[in-house]
Design a protein around this motif. Sequence first.
Motif, mmCIF file in Angstrom:
data_model
loop_
_atom_site.group_PDB
_atom_site.id
_atom_site.type_symbol
_atom_site.label_atom_id
_atom_site.label_comp_id
_atom_site.label_asym_id
_atom_site.label_seq_id
_atom_site.Cartn_x
_atom_site.Cartn_y
_atom_site.Cartn_z
ATOM 1 N N ALA A 246 0.722 -1.265 0.011
ATOM 2 C CA ALA A 246 0.053 0.037 0.057
ATOM 3 C C ALA A 246 0.677 1.103 0.031
ATOM 4 N N SER A 247 1.942 1.305 1.062
ATOM 5 C CA SER A 247 2.840 2.411 0.785
ATOM 6 C C SER A 247 3.438 2.563 -0.683
ATOM 7 N N SER A 248 3.824 1.530 -1.090
ATOM 8 C CA SER A 248 4.652 1.691 -2.405
ATOM 9 C C SER A 248 3.724 2.181 -3.358
ATOM 10 N N PHE A 249 2.361 1.678 -3.210
ATOM 11 C CA PHE A 249 1.551 2.161 -4.411
ATOM 12 C C PHE A 249 1.266 3.525 -4.267
ATOM 13 N N ALA A 250 0.855 3.939 -3.057
ATOM 14 C CA ALA A 250 0.274 5.157 -2.703
ATOM 15 C C ALA A 250 1.544 6.467 -3.171
ATOM 16 N N PHE A 251 2.640 6.006 -2.660
ATOM 17 C CA PHE A 251 3.756 6.866 -2.808
ATOM 18 C C PHE A 251 4.208 7.109 -4.071
ATOM 19 N N PHE A 252 4.455 5.802 -4.871
ATOM 20 C CA PHE A 252 4.588 5.925 -6.260
ATOM 21 C C PHE A 252 3.906 6.722 -6.932
ATOM 22 N N ALA A 253 2.462 6.723 -6.684
ATOM 23 C CA ALA A 253 1.400 7.399 -7.277
ATOM 24 C C ALA A 253 1.514 8.863 -7.279
ATOM 25 N N SER A 254 1.806 9.265 -5.735
ATOM 26 C CA SER A 254 2.063 10.566 -5.816
ATOM 27 C C SER A 254 3.088 11.268 -6.205
ATOM 28 N N GLY A 255 4.498 10.563 -6.184
ATOM 29 C CA GLY A 255 5.518 10.870 -6.940
ATOM 30 C C GLY A 255 5.161 11.064 -8.311
ATOM 31 N N ALA A 256 4.745 10.075 -8.863
ATOM 32 C CA ALA A 256 4.605 10.080 -10.459
ATOM 33 C C ALA A 256 3.565 11.233 -10.852
#
Length: 373
Positions: free
Chosen positions: A290-300
């Motif tokens: 969940a952390s990886s998904f959310a933070f990748f999306a916010s970064g991208a």
Amino acid sequence: MSTAHSPGAARPEPHPSQVRRWRRYLAEERTEAEIYRRLAERSSGREQDILRQVAEGEQRHAEHWVRLLGPQADRPARPSLYSRLLLLLAGHLGTVFVLAMLQRAEGRSPYHDEEDASDAMAADEAVHEEIVRALATEGRHKLSGNFRAAVFGANDGLVSNLALVMGVGATGTSAAMVLFTGLAGLLAGALSMGAGEFVSVRSQRELLDASQPTQVTLHAAPNLDLDANELVQIYRARGMSEEAAEHRAAERLGFHDCDCDPSLSFRDPAAEQEPGPEHVALGTDLGAAASSFAFFASGALVPILPYLVGLSGAAAVVVSLVLVGVALLVTGGLVGLLSGASPWKRGLRQLGIGFGAALATYALGLLFNTGVA
């Protein structure tokens, strides 16, 4: 190191530069003592007690400078901006963040080269750094798994989507196409990162669980053939010497009611633990995903923000670079902060890596420039 005076001797009048230095030290020590007290208030148990003891140590250092300053101690200097920031954060942030910053502050103690500080004070500061390092390490272990996934996810999102947007934009395609490409990269990358983190953490936990010793020695010992004691082989396989393994086996079989000869025994912590460890440093598979998904999306999302608000061409590229640059400095600095390293160095490293990747794909896009408006 310290300057000594006989009890009856008159203390020489200090130089104004000494007074200024002492005042600065006094302000810093008082502020650090208050920082540790505030952290203690937000902690409990063993950590709270340790932090209070460190606060008392800093207060002793402050009293040293009060004695040297005499009446002039009533006018201490203002503490540094860094110390004031730590004082503010100590009352609002989790202890792991503030302790990581304190670790750097304690490591920069000037007392080793300060002739007016006692040897004990210099030694105290070195010990305080190690105490803070140990306390911060506990916090880092607790958040390292999901935090790692979050930071890596955000950085991957920033760098990969910036590179994608720059590369596609350099081909001369329309702003709408660049935007759709960026959105596709965001979704695909976030799903990939989330799935990858889930599989990675779950696999690591399963491997560690499979390697964890069980409690077979407790229920199997009474039924073992004493003439062919396989129990000894278990402890030898876990790393004990033959002599220590035989001693531990005798304990399990009831021949000793205590660890009578500690010198023989390399204590086997795993043998005393219940099976099924939590492996805190890894984090949870769902949490990491969940952390990886959310933070990748916010970064991208950051590189395509200019296109979302209608910018195009060179203006969109410049704004995208500025936004991503700020984000890379923040994430890199945060990693440096928590690792006890220089936030600026880590931030600039992240910035260099991100912009290097973007420059490479931009140059590649120019090679394939379609000239489409």
